[in-house]
Scaffold this active site. Structure first.
Site, mmCIF file in Angstrom:
data_model
loop_
_atom_site.group_PDB
_atom_site.id
_atom_site.type_symbol
_atom_site.label_atom_id
_atom_site.label_comp_id
_atom_site.label_asym_id
_atom_site.label_seq_id
_atom_site.Cartn_x
_atom_site.Cartn_y
_atom_site.Cartn_z
ATOM 1 N N HIS A 51 7.925 5.608 0.536
ATOM 2 C CA HIS A 51 6.960 4.506 0.516
ATOM 3 C C HIS A 51 7.675 3.175 0.269
ATOM 4 C CE1 HIS A 51 2.833 2.866 -0.380
ATOM 5 N NE2 HIS A 51 3.582 1.973 -1.009
ATOM 6 N N GLU A 52 8.546 3.161 -0.734
ATOM 7 C CA GLU A 52 9.230 1.910 -1.078
ATOM 8 C C GLU A 52 10.275 1.524 -0.032
ATOM 9 O OE1 GLU A 52 8.051 0.028 -3.236
ATOM 10 O OE2 GLU A 52 6.692 1.500 -4.122
ATOM 11 N N HIS A 86 0.429 -3.512 2.672
ATOM 12 C CA HIS A 86 0.018 -2.157 3.032
ATOM 13 C C HIS A 86 -0.927 -2.212 4.234
ATOM 14 C CE1 HIS A 86 0.939 -1.362 -1.402
ATOM 15 N NE2 HIS A 86 1.828 -0.669 -0.718
#
Length: 329
Positions: free
Chosen positions: A212-213, A222
């Site tokens: 995700h990061e 997002h």
């Protein structure tokens, strides 16, 4: 007098006007028209509250919504769920192929062992556990495992991701966060520990937050661009591991792998079912295994969809990187 609300969903802001006596269900119906997200999939976050604990027939006022309030909405559309089902079907296809390969014996991939200077740049350049927390050596071991994970290395090389520092988040300092990307890869911080400092979160959970990061190296918000790339990274990690699971362990991967059932195991299974250890009995056992798997797939798919929705909500609400303002802090 009307109540004006601003709802943020995946980088898009929507302005809505409702009446104090309108129900929460009416608000959610309007949000479905705007975002294609069914009310049952909507999670509204505002002032430390969530609609999930409220009756959708209560009024806007009773729900605690006030004029000018900003609301964060999380949720998945039916179209996205169909995409999840397609991914699940593809995964089932890969699993069948893996089982066939496991029975035929492993294949091998040969690495040239050569690495260019450019390749060496796409990695985590420094690993930093927090020395003031318990067991920093264990935290370093987890950071090293992430850094040396062949599947993570694979996606970093493919997408040319470079991270200056990979370090950890202290639960007491950032209780609401699971991860944070600063300056598009200058530093990535991950929650490694449990809230009580009595252990570490599971490796797969931490690695999923890392993917995700890493996506924030490219996209700050997002939004759909972020979600597409994040989904791609997770698929590529899974695909890489599938290749390893089919016998390519010469690349050094030592994670969880699938091992197909041996004929001895199939014979034992047939005996438990009242069969014999002959070839035909083994085939019967395999057929029964397949039938049992089919019965489980429906439940597994439903559970997977629910888990993915929950993980998406947790990731977005627990990520400290949101937009370029956060990436450049």
């Amino acid at each position: 007098m009307s109540i004006n609300l601003t709802i943020s969903h995946r980088g898009q802001a929507y302005s809505l006007s409702v009446l104090p006596n309108d129900t929460l269900a009416l608000l959610q119906s309007k949000l479905e028209d705007l975002t294609s997200t069914p009310p049952s999939f909507q999670k509204l976050l505002y002032k430390g509250k969530s609609n999930k604990s409220l009756d959708d027939q209560i009024t806007i006022t009773e729900a605690g919504l006030k004029d000018g309030m900003k609301i964060q909405m999380l949720g998945t559309t039916p179209k996205e769920l169909d995409g999840m089902k397609a991914v699940e079907n593809e995964q089932q296809k890969r699993e069948r192929i893996m089982r066939e390969r496991a029975r035929k014996g492993p294949t091998k991939l040969h690495s040239t062992g050569r690495a260019t200077a450019e390749d060496l740049n796409y990695r985590f350049h420094k690993l930093v556990p927090l020395p003031h927390l318990p067991n920093p050596s264990s935290a370093l071991n987890l950071l090293e495992r992430l850094s040396n994970d062949p599947a993570i290395h694979h996606v970093m090389q493919k997408h040319k991701f470079a991270v200056g520092i990979l370090t950890e988040l202290a639960p007491h300092e950032h209780p609401e966060l699971l991860g944070l990307n600063q300056n598009a890869g200058e530093q990535i911080k991950l929650r490694l520990r449990t809230d009580r400092y009595d252990g570490f979160r599971t490796y797969k959970e931490v690695r999923r937050v890392l993917c995700h990061e890493l996506t924030h190296n490219v996209w700050g918000d997002h939004d759909n661009n972020f979600k597409e790339l994040n989904s791609l990274l997770n698929r590529e990690v899974a695909a890489y591991e599938s290749s390893v699971q089919s016998g390519t362990n010469v690349l050094g991967y030592s994670g969880d792998v699938y091992e197909g059932p041996s004929m001895t195991q199939l014979d034992s299974f047939s005996q438990v079912l009242g069969g014999t250890s002959t070839t035909s009995a083994g085939s019967t056992a395999m057929s029964l295994l397949a039938d049992s798997a089919e019965d489980r797939r429906g439940r597994a798919l439903e559970a997977a969809e629910k888990r993915l929705r929950q993980e998406e909500e947790e990731m977005e609400s627990s990520c400290g990187t949101a937009g370029r303002s956060a990436v450049t802090e």
